[in-house]
Design a protein around this motif. Structure first.
Motif, mmCIF file in Angstrom:
data_model
loop_
_atom_site.group_PDB
_atom_site.id
_atom_site.type_symbol
_atom_site.label_atom_id
_atom_site.label_comp_id
_atom_site.label_asym_id
_atom_site.label_seq_id
_atom_site.Cartn_x
_atom_site.Cartn_y
_atom_site.Cartn_z
ATOM 1 N N HIS A 1 4.395 -1.981 -11.011
ATOM 2 C CA HIS A 1 4.974 -0.830 -11.710
ATOM 3 C C HIS A 1 5.310 0.348 -10.795
ATOM 4 O O HIS A 1 6.006 1.268 -11.202
ATOM 5 N N GLY A 2 4.821 0.357 -9.562
ATOM 6 C CA GLY A 2 5.199 1.396 -8.605
ATOM 7 C C GLY A 2 4.407 2.681 -8.672
ATOM 8 O O GLY A 2 4.709 3.628 -7.951
ATOM 9 N N LEU A 3 3.367 2.732 -9.506
ATOM 10 C CA LEU A 3 2.580 3.957 -9.664
ATOM 11 C C LEU A 3 1.252 3.861 -8.917
ATOM 12 O O LEU A 3 0.546 2.856 -9.005
ATOM 13 N N GLY A 4 0.910 4.919 -8.178
ATOM 14 C CA GLY A 4 -0.400 4.996 -7.567
ATOM 15 C C GLY A 4 -0.530 4.291 -6.227
ATOM 16 O O GLY A 4 0.311 4.436 -5.341
ATOM 17 N N PHE A 5 -1.579 3.507 -6.088
ATOM 18 C CA PHE A 5 -1.982 2.879 -4.833
ATOM 19 C C PHE A 5 -1.114 1.659 -4.538
ATOM 20 O O PHE A 5 -1.143 0.668 -5.263
#
Length: 324
Positions: free
Chosen positions: A288-292
């Motif tokens: 999803h491309g979010l965060g770590f």
């Protein structure tokens, strides 16, 4: 007047009597066998061997995991070990594994705090994280089981009790495998409260072997899945990291993540291209491309960054707390 019995009836009575006598003898023998042990327990006979069984009370957060054998109640650290094996490549750098272990532990603690907190137990399905038991890990790693298992144990041991907070509150530590070039801004995707999910440069991710993914669909099938006719129009709205936020069609609006799931794409950073009677979908990155971003974090770890630096890179302002 006396009651007469048949010969068969008499035989049954005699057989029953013999059987009862045998049972009585067995009972007496069993009693005599246990008598010395019973006396030692009751009277503390000198020289008798005593055995003390200690029952240890489990402390700390537990995770209820539904396995093939039923529901297992696992200590948090044991669960994190199996979740680590399920969520990241065992070939990763040790510092990357340690950072991932902190993320998984944070997910568990956040899920627990969001629940009723009446017990020190959280359900694995509420955490939403896969878990691999020892048998599944052996199957996954094969001949490298011992080596990889040792790495997982070490990563969990070195970060035991650690989790992420911001201003005293446990954060939601999103993670994924491979970006499309940079991570996404949390406020663009999720709104207020996710300012710590900053956009981080991951330009080296384009060099990964599985960076690009693609699939082709017939136009008829494509529009049917979207609930539109073949003359439909499609509009994509993107965020600053080039991921698709919304997909608008005649049938209405859906999120980019919903579209990704519908067509089995590796990420919601995708493009569409007409090729005759086909529509080609091409995606960039994995997740999803979010965060770590695990791939970028592993590159930085190989260059010497430790797990605490990696976590603060991707979760801006976050602090690492540790339970006693």
């Amino acid at each position: 007047m006396g009651r007469f019995r048949s010969a068969g009836s008499m035989k049954r009575i005699q057989h029953t009597a013999r059987r009862q006598k045998f049972r009585d003898l067995c009972a007496v023998f069993f009693f005599l066998l246990l008598l010395p042990y019973a006396c030692s327990l009751l009277f503390g006979k000198e020289g008798a061997v005593r055995e003390t069984v200690t029952i240890y009370e489990r402390e700390g957060l537990m995770v209820a995991w539904e396995g093939e054998a039923g529901t297992l109640l696992l200590p948090l650290e044991e669960y994190v070990e199996g979740a680590l094996a399920a969520s990241i490549s065992a070939e990763s750098e040790m510092e990357t594994l340690k950072a991932q272990a902190v993320i998984l532990r944070t997910l568990c603690r956040r899920t627990w705090e969001e629940g009723d907190m009446q017990t020190d137990t959280v359900k694995a399905n509420e955490v939403g994280q896969r878990y691999l038991d020892a048998a599944q890990r052996r199957l996954l790693w094969g001949e490298k089981y011992e080596e990889n298992q040792a790495k997982m144990e070490e990563a969990v041991r070195q970060t035991a009790g650690m989790y992420l907070t911001l201003d005293g509150e446990i954060i939601e530590p999103a993670y994924f495998q491979l970006s499309a070039g940079k991570t996404r801004d949390g406020t663009e995707v999720l709104g207020e409260g996710y300012e710590y999910l900053v956009s981080v440069d991951c330009s080296h991710d384009v060099e990964a072997e599985d960076y690009l993914g693609s699939s082709e669909w017939s136009k008829e099938r494509f529009w049917k899945l979207l609930g539109c006719d073949s003359s439909g129009k499609i509009t994509l709205t993107r965020d600053s990291a080039d991921y698709v936020l919304f997909v608008d069609t005649q049938a209405g609006r859906m999120s980019g993540e919903s579209f990704r799931s519908l067509f089995g794409l590796a990420s919601s950073c995708f493009t569409l291209e007409e090729r005759g009677e086909k529509i080609r979908l091409t995606s960039k990155g994995i997740g999803h491309g979010l965060g770590f971003c695990q791939n970028e974090a592993d590159r930085r770890a190989a260059q010497g960054e430790d797990f605490m630096a990696l976590l603060t890179d991707f979760f801006q302002g976050a602090e690492i707390q540790k339970t006693e």
